[in-house]
Motif scaffolding. Sequence first.
Motif, PDB file in Angstrom:
ATOM      1  N   GLN A 109     -20.037  37.936 -81.158  1.00 19.33           N
ATOM      2  CA  GLN A 109     -21.375  37.453 -80.563  1.00 19.33           C
ATOM      3  C   GLN A 109     -22.166  38.545 -80.660  1.00 19.33           C
ATOM      4  O   GLN A 109     -23.320  38.527 -81.021  1.00 19.33           O
ATOM      5  CB  GLN A 109     -21.182  36.829 -79.463  1.00 19.33           C
ATOM      6  CG  GLN A 109     -20.344  35.276 -79.530  1.00 19.33           C
ATOM      7  CD  GLN A 109     -20.337  34.817 -77.876  1.00 19.33           C
ATOM      8  OE1 GLN A 109     -20.023  35.403 -76.984  1.00 19.33           O
ATOM      9  NE2 GLN A 109     -20.773  33.391 -77.891  1.00 19.33           N
ATOM     10  N   LYS A 110     -21.550  39.862 -80.437  1.00 24.04           N
ATOM     11  CA  LYS A 110     -22.275  40.980 -80.453  1.00 24.04           C
ATOM     12  C   LYS A 110     -22.777  41.433 -81.792  1.00 24.04           C
ATOM     13  O   LYS A 110     -23.953  41.829 -82.107  1.00 24.04           O
ATOM     14  CB  LYS A 110     -21.778  42.197 -79.690  1.00 24.04           C
ATOM     15  CG  LYS A 110     -21.677  41.919 -78.143  1.00 24.04           C
ATOM     16  CD  LYS A 110     -20.757  43.007 -77.588  1.00 24.04           C
ATOM     17  CE  LYS A 110     -20.437  42.878 -76.069  1.00 24.04           C
ATOM     18  NZ  LYS A 110     -19.510  43.770 -75.475  1.00 24.04           N
ATOM     19  N   LEU A 111     -21.793  41.139 -82.687  1.00 21.06           N
ATOM     20  CA  LEU A 111     -22.051  41.474 -84.166  1.00 21.06           C
ATOM     21  C   LEU A 111     -23.206  40.660 -84.636  1.00 21.06           C
ATOM     22  O   LEU A 111     -24.165  41.100 -85.248  1.00 21.06           O
ATOM     23  CB  LEU A 111     -21.000  41.566 -84.799  1.00 21.06           C
ATOM     24  CG  LEU A 111     -19.871  42.417 -84.596  1.00 21.06           C
ATOM     25  CD1 LEU A 111     -18.522  42.238 -85.653  1.00 21.06           C
ATOM     26  CD2 LEU A 111     -20.450  43.772 -85.306  1.00 21.06           C
ATOM     27  N   GLN A 112     -23.136  39.349 -84.230  1.00 21.68           N
ATOM     28  CA  GLN A 112     -24.296  38.385 -84.805  1.00 21.68           C
ATOM     29  C   GLN A 112     -25.477  38.697 -84.181  1.00 21.68           C
ATOM     30  O   GLN A 112     -26.516  38.649 -84.693  1.00 21.68           O
ATOM     31  CB  GLN A 112     -23.809  37.114 -84.229  1.00 21.68           C
ATOM     32  CG  GLN A 112     -24.743  35.972 -84.775  1.00 21.68           C
ATOM     33  CD  GLN A 112     -24.497  34.523 -84.321  1.00 21.68           C
ATOM     34  OE1 GLN A 112     -23.929  34.355 -83.256  1.00 21.68           O
ATOM     35  NE2 GLN A 112     -24.814  33.628 -85.275  1.00 21.68           N
ATOM     36  N   LEU A 113     -25.648  39.183 -82.962  1.00 25.03           N
ATOM     37  CA  LEU A 113     -26.775  39.492 -82.343  1.00 25.03           C
ATOM     38  C   LEU A 113     -27.271  40.834 -83.022  1.00 25.03           C
ATOM     39  O   LEU A 113     -28.740  40.747 -83.137  1.00 25.03           O
ATOM     40  CB  LEU A 113     -26.579  39.967 -80.722  1.00 25.03           C
ATOM     41  CG  LEU A 113     -27.733  40.221 -80.067  1.00 25.03           C
ATOM     42  CD1 LEU A 113     -28.796  38.892 -79.906  1.00 25.03           C
ATOM     43  CD2 LEU A 113     -27.423  40.570 -78.431  1.00 25.03           C
ATOM     44  N   GLN A 117     -31.420  42.227 -86.001  1.00 28.06           N
ATOM     45  CA  GLN A 117     -32.442  43.236 -86.037  1.00 28.06           C
ATOM     46  C   GLN A 117     -33.144  43.286 -87.477  1.00 28.06           C
ATOM     47  O   GLN A 117     -32.435  43.190 -88.467  1.00 28.06           O
ATOM     48  CB  GLN A 117     -31.781  44.620 -85.588  1.00 28.06           C
ATOM     49  CG  GLN A 117     -31.118  44.779 -84.096  1.00 28.06           C
ATOM     50  CD  GLN A 117     -30.585  45.884 -83.951  1.00 28.06           C
ATOM     51  OE1 GLN A 117     -30.667  46.815 -84.893  1.00 28.06           O
ATOM     52  NE2 GLN A 117     -29.774  46.081 -82.918  1.00 28.06           N
ATOM     53  N   PRO A 118     -34.602  43.585 -87.669  1.00 30.21           N
ATOM     54  CA  PRO A 118     -35.128  43.536 -88.803  1.00 30.21           C
ATOM     55  C   PRO A 118     -34.628  44.752 -89.870  1.00 30.21           C
ATOM     56  O   PRO A 118     -34.514  44.337 -91.006  1.00 30.21           O
ATOM     57  CB  PRO A 118     -36.698  44.039 -88.357  1.00 30.21           C
ATOM     58  CG  PRO A 118     -36.458  43.963 -86.983  1.00 30.21           C
ATOM     59  CD  PRO A 118     -35.437  44.073 -86.354  1.00 30.21           C
ATOM     60  N   ASN A 126     -22.436  37.592 -91.491  1.00 24.36           N
ATOM     61  CA  ASN A 126     -23.476  37.524 -92.558  1.00 24.36           C
ATOM     62  C   ASN A 126     -24.788  37.347 -91.842  1.00 24.36           C
ATOM     63  O   ASN A 126     -25.202  36.082 -91.186  1.00 24.36           O
ATOM     64  CB  ASN A 126     -23.131  36.424 -93.560  1.00 24.36           C
ATOM     65  CG  ASN A 126     -24.153  36.509 -94.815  1.00 24.36           C
ATOM     66  OD1 ASN A 126     -25.022  37.329 -94.754  1.00 24.36           O
ATOM     67  ND2 ASN A 126     -23.657  35.876 -95.660  1.00 24.36           N
ATOM     68  N   PRO A 127     -25.478  38.405 -91.813  1.00 26.13           N
ATOM     69  CA  PRO A 127     -26.886  38.078 -91.374  1.00 26.13           C
ATOM     70  C   PRO A 127     -27.826  37.246 -91.994  1.00 26.13           C
ATOM     71  O   PRO A 127     -28.951  36.647 -91.488  1.00 26.13           O
ATOM     72  CB  PRO A 127     -27.518  39.613 -91.424  1.00 26.13           C
ATOM     73  CG  PRO A 127     -26.478  40.330 -92.383  1.00 26.13           C
ATOM     74  CD  PRO A 127     -25.475  39.682 -92.497  1.00 26.13           C
ATOM     75  N   LEU A 128     -27.490  36.734 -93.384  1.00 27.85           N
ATOM     76  CA  LEU A 128     -28.221  35.815 -93.993  1.00 27.85           C
ATOM     77  C   LEU A 128     -27.633  34.399 -93.929  1.00 27.85           C
ATOM     78  O   LEU A 128     -28.097  33.471 -94.995  1.00 27.85           O
ATOM     79  CB  LEU A 128     -28.621  36.256 -95.440  1.00 27.85           C
ATOM     80  CG  LEU A 128     -29.109  37.698 -95.536  1.00 27.85           C
ATOM     81  CD1 LEU A 128     -29.406  38.120 -97.038  1.00 27.85           C
ATOM     82  CD2 LEU A 128     -30.578  37.694 -94.914  1.00 27.85           C
TER      83      LEU A 128
END
Length: 163
Positions: free
Chosen positions: A98-102, A106-107, A129-131
Amino acid sequence: NRDTLINAIVAMMASTIMIIAMFARWSLFFGLMFGGGGRGRGGGAAAGQLAATLVLAIVAPIVASLIQMAVSRAREYGADEVGARNSRDPEALASALQKLQLATQQPQIQQAAKAISGMETANHLFIVNPLAGGAGRWFASHPPVEDRVARLREIGREIGQIF
């Protein structure tokens, strides 16, 4: 869990399908350029062969990618389970995901992810995956974080942790 071995075998099989599809595209091209496009006797059979080759050339690589990514997602679930059971702290793993996803929201992370997301070879480098999202879930190498966290919490209930 022999993930590297399994993923290497799956990647080899997917690559083989891609090569067969590439040959199908080239045979289609040369058949149309030099074969007369099925005119004359046997034209119906040639048209059927043309359609089958076209489907093979287009659909096979897509199916191969879907299978490869599905196996990768399944292996991620397996790795999560082994990590949760070995650490005996699935909640810590869920919290880390969850921390990684949060952090991926970030932009600057989004911008960097967009820069390398076009490279298929980079998909496995993402833990989160941020996308991810939308139709891309079918082609994602990792399962959605929400699903992984839910499974980790279920494992926690199984081994006696209460959430």
